[in-house]
Write a protein that holds these residues in place. Structure first.
Motif, PDB file in Angstrom:
ATOM      1  N   MET A  33       0.850  -1.197   0.000  1.00 15.95           N
ATOM      2  CA  MET A  33       0.000   0.000   0.000  1.00 15.95           C
ATOM      3  C   MET A  33       0.880   1.239   0.000  1.00 15.95           C
ATOM      4  SD  MET A  33      -2.936   1.136   2.726  1.00 15.95           S
ATOM      5  CE  MET A  33      -3.920  -0.314   2.370  1.00 15.95           C
ATOM      6  N   ASN A  34       0.599   2.207  -0.924  1.00 16.03           N
ATOM      7  CA  ASN A  34       1.439   3.396  -0.999  1.00 16.03           C
ATOM      8  C   ASN A  34       1.031   4.402   0.068  1.00 16.03           C
ATOM      9  OD1 ASN A  34      -0.842   4.855  -1.982  1.00 16.03           O
ATOM     10  ND2 ASN A  34      -0.395   4.171  -4.082  1.00 16.03           N
ATOM     11  N   ASP A  35       1.857   5.474   0.167  1.00 19.42           N
ATOM     12  CA  ASP A  35       1.638   6.459   1.225  1.00 19.42           C
ATOM     13  C   ASP A  35       0.303   7.170   1.081  1.00 19.42           C
ATOM     14  OD1 ASP A  35       4.026   5.782   2.298  1.00 19.42           O
ATOM     15  OD2 ASP A  35       5.152   7.450   1.419  1.00 19.42           O
ATOM     16  N   SER A  36      -0.096   7.464  -0.170  1.00 20.36           N
ATOM     17  CA  SER A  36      -1.351   8.186  -0.375  1.00 20.36           C
ATOM     18  C   SER A  36      -2.542   7.335   0.035  1.00 20.36           C
ATOM     19  CB  SER A  36      -1.482   8.610  -1.845  1.00 20.36           C
ATOM     20  OG  SER A  36      -1.497   7.463  -2.697  1.00 20.36           O
ATOM     21  N   ALA A  37      -2.466   6.038  -0.237  1.00 28.60           N
ATOM     22  CA  ALA A  37      -3.544   5.141   0.162  1.00 28.60           C
ATOM     23  C   ALA A  37      -3.623   5.033   1.677  1.00 28.60           C
ATOM     24  CB  ALA A  37      -3.340   3.757  -0.459  1.00 28.60           C
ATOM     25  N   THR A  38      -2.447   4.935   2.310  1.00 29.05           N
ATOM     26  CA  THR A  38      -2.415   4.867   3.776  1.00 29.05           C
ATOM     27  C   THR A  38      -2.974   6.139   4.385  1.00 29.05           C
ATOM     28  OG1 THR A  38      -0.455   3.456   3.692  1.00 29.05           O
ATOM     29  CG2 THR A  38      -0.924   4.561   5.779  1.00 29.05           C
ATOM     30  N   SER A  39      -2.587   7.295   3.800  1.00 27.19           N
ATOM     31  CA  SER A  39      -3.075   8.580   4.290  1.00 27.19           C
ATOM     32  C   SER A  39      -4.587   8.687   4.120  1.00 27.19           C
ATOM     33  CB  SER A  39      -2.381   9.718   3.539  1.00 27.19           C
ATOM     34  OG  SER A  39      -2.896  10.966   3.940  1.00 27.19           O
ATOM     35  N   GLY A  40      -5.073   8.208   2.972  1.00 30.10           N
ATOM     36  CA  GLY A  40      -6.506   8.257   2.727  1.00 30.10           C
ATOM     37  C   GLY A  40      -7.278   7.386   3.690  1.00 30.10           C
ATOM     38  N   SER A  41      -6.725   6.202   3.985  1.00 27.93           N
ATOM     39  CA  SER A  41      -7.373   5.308   4.942  1.00 27.93           C
ATOM     40  C   SER A  41      -7.407   5.932   6.330  1.00 27.93           C
ATOM     41  CB  SER A  41      -6.614   3.975   4.994  1.00 27.93           C
ATOM     42  OG  SER A  41      -7.157   3.133   5.980  1.00 27.93           O
ATOM     43  N   GLY A  42      -6.289   6.574   6.730  1.00 25.67           N
ATOM     44  CA  GLY A  42      -6.237   7.227   8.034  1.00 25.67           C
ATOM     45  C   GLY A  42      -7.224   8.372   8.135  1.00 25.67           C
ATOM     46  N   LEU A  43      -7.380   9.115   7.046  1.00 20.88           N
ATOM     47  CA  LEU A  43      -8.326  10.229   7.033  1.00 20.88           C
ATOM     48  C   LEU A  43      -9.753   9.729   7.173  1.00 20.88           C
ATOM     49  CD1 LEU A  43      -8.912  13.234   6.665  1.00 20.88           C
ATOM     50  CD2 LEU A  43      -8.912  12.874   4.175  1.00 20.88           C
ATOM     51  N   ARG A  44     -10.077   8.637   6.483  1.00 20.19           N
ATOM     52  CA  ARG A  44     -11.420   8.061   6.594  1.00 20.19           C
ATOM     53  C   ARG A  44     -11.698   7.593   8.014  1.00 20.19           C
ATOM     54  NH1 ARG A  44     -10.058   6.079   1.485  1.00 20.19           N
ATOM     55  NH2 ARG A  44      -9.315   4.106   2.358  1.00 20.19           N
ATOM     56  N   GLN A  45     -10.702   6.969   8.635  1.00 17.73           N
ATOM     57  CA  GLN A  45     -10.871   6.504  10.017  1.00 17.73           C
ATOM     58  C   GLN A  45     -11.114   7.665  10.963  1.00 17.73           C
ATOM     59  OE1 GLN A  45      -7.465   4.094  10.979  1.00 17.73           O
ATOM     60  NE2 GLN A  45      -8.111   2.394   9.680  1.00 17.73           N
ATOM     61  N   ARG A  46     -10.365   8.761  10.752  1.00 25.61           N
ATOM     62  CA  ARG A  46     -10.551   9.939  11.614  1.00 25.61           C
ATOM     63  C   ARG A  46     -11.923  10.553  11.414  1.00 25.61           C
ATOM     64  NH1 ARG A  46      -5.110  10.642  10.171  1.00 25.61           N
ATOM     65  NH2 ARG A  46      -5.626  12.119   8.513  1.00 25.61           N
ATOM     66  N   LYS A  47     -12.386  10.588  10.163  1.00 20.50           N
ATOM     67  CA  LYS A  47     -13.719  11.127   9.886  1.00 20.50           C
ATOM     68  C   LYS A  47     -14.796  10.274  10.527  1.00 20.50           C
ATOM     69  CE  LYS A  47     -12.884  13.670   5.574  1.00 20.50           C
ATOM     70  NZ  LYS A  47     -13.210  13.755   4.128  1.00 20.50           N
ATOM     71  N   ARG A  48     -14.627   8.947  10.437  1.00 22.79           N
ATOM     72  CA  ARG A  48     -15.600   8.048  11.053  1.00 22.79           C
ATOM     73  C   ARG A  48     -15.615   8.242  12.567  1.00 22.79           C
ATOM     74  NH1 ARG A  48     -18.058   4.000   8.609  1.00 22.79           N
ATOM     75  NH2 ARG A  48     -18.066   2.756  10.517  1.00 22.79           N
ATOM     76  N   ALA A  49     -14.426   8.357  13.156  1.00 17.84           N
ATOM     77  CA  ALA A  49     -14.342   8.555  14.607  1.00 17.84           C
ATOM     78  C   ALA A  49     -14.976   9.881  15.003  1.00 17.84           C
ATOM     79  CB  ALA A  49     -12.878   8.509  15.053  1.00 17.84           C
ATOM     80  N   ALA A  50     -14.776  10.916  14.178  1.00 17.75           N
ATOM     81  CA  ALA A  50     -15.361  12.227  14.472  1.00 17.75           C
ATOM     82  C   ALA A  50     -16.883  12.173  14.391  1.00 17.75           C
ATOM     83  CB  ALA A  50     -14.817  13.269  13.503  1.00 17.75           C
ATOM     84  N   THR A  51     -17.399  11.451  13.396  1.00 16.19           N
ATOM     85  CA  THR A  51     -18.854  11.313  13.265  1.00 16.19           C
ATOM     86  C   THR A  51     -19.421  10.529  14.436  1.00 16.19           C
ATOM     87  OG1 THR A  51     -18.693  11.369  10.843  1.00 16.19           O
ATOM     88  CG2 THR A  51     -20.720  10.472  11.787  1.00 16.19           C
TER      89      THR A  51
END
Length: 223
Positions: free
Chosen positions: A1-19
């Motif tokens: 998995m490349n860095d952009s994919a990892t970053s995107g996954s982390g961002l989605r997790q943070r958004k889910r946690a925020a929701t």
């Protein structure tokens, strides 16, 4: 998995946690104000700015929303750091730094707790108003302790039912609960970290006292 994919996954997790956090905060506020039966899921959705479908994607009931998600209390990066701390020890052997790192983990989690202190106080107020929620809290606590056991076991390379792993879960969980009860008690002026370290030090002193298993067994046999 490349860095952009990892970053995107982390961002989605943070958004889910925020929701999830927004839903929980709204449900707790409404419960504290009106009681569990004094509002609807639709009112939670309106106040949190989400759809009914989104609500049920995160929580099956209002009660679950009030308690919150088991994953939201322990940041993944803190756990990852804790697990990595045992990498220098052979798998299957209890690392010599386990207790030290458990104390450090407890302090890190206490800092995270301080950031959400108002939410914790709000949950306490909600439970006083709706004591039937205690059973659900106990269920979530069991989930969190089971996950903690898996994390400690993963760090040490041992099964989750290893006696040292189980003792770590029981001991740290009990100390955290005792410290929290004292911290949130009426009239307390002491910082949580101070109470936590006082209880950890007391446990460390107790368990550092020597004993001989054979002598203890023999003494019990003569009783």
């Amino acid at each position: 998995m490349n860095d952009s994919a990892t970053s995107g996954s982390g961002l989605r997790q943070r958004k889910r946690a925020a929701t999830r956090g927004a839903i929980t905060a709204t449900a707790r506020a409404l419960t504290a104000e009106r009681g569990l039966n004094g509002y609807t899921v639709e009112e939670v959705c309106e106040a949190a700015g989400i759809s009914r479908r989104t609500f049920f994607n995160y929580f099956p009931t209002k009660e679950d929303a009030i308690i919150g998600h088991a994953d939201d209390d322990v940041p993944a990066d803190i756990i990852d750091e804790f697990v990595a701390g045992g990498s220098d020890s052979p798998s299957g052997e209890i690392s010599p730094t386990l207790f030290r790192d458990l104390v450090r983990l407890s302090l890190q989690l206490s800092e995270h707790m301080s950031a959400s202190e108002e939410e914790t106080r709000q949950l306490i107020a909600v439970v006083k108003k709706e004591p039937q929620l205690i059973l659900r809290i106990m269920g979530v606590t069991e989930q969190r302790e089971a996950q903690f056991a898996r994390d400690v076991a993963r760090r040490e390379g041992v099964p989750a039912d290893h006696p040292v792993v189980q003792m770590a879960v029981v001991l740290l969980g009990t100390i955290a609960r005792k410290s929290s009860m004292a911290y949130f008690s009426d009239g307390n002026t002491r910082p949580y970290q101070e109470l936590l370290m006082e209880n950890i030090s007391a446990a460390s002193l107790l368990f550092s006292q020597p004993f001989n298993t054979l002598e203890t067994t023999a003494a019990e046999g003569h009783q």
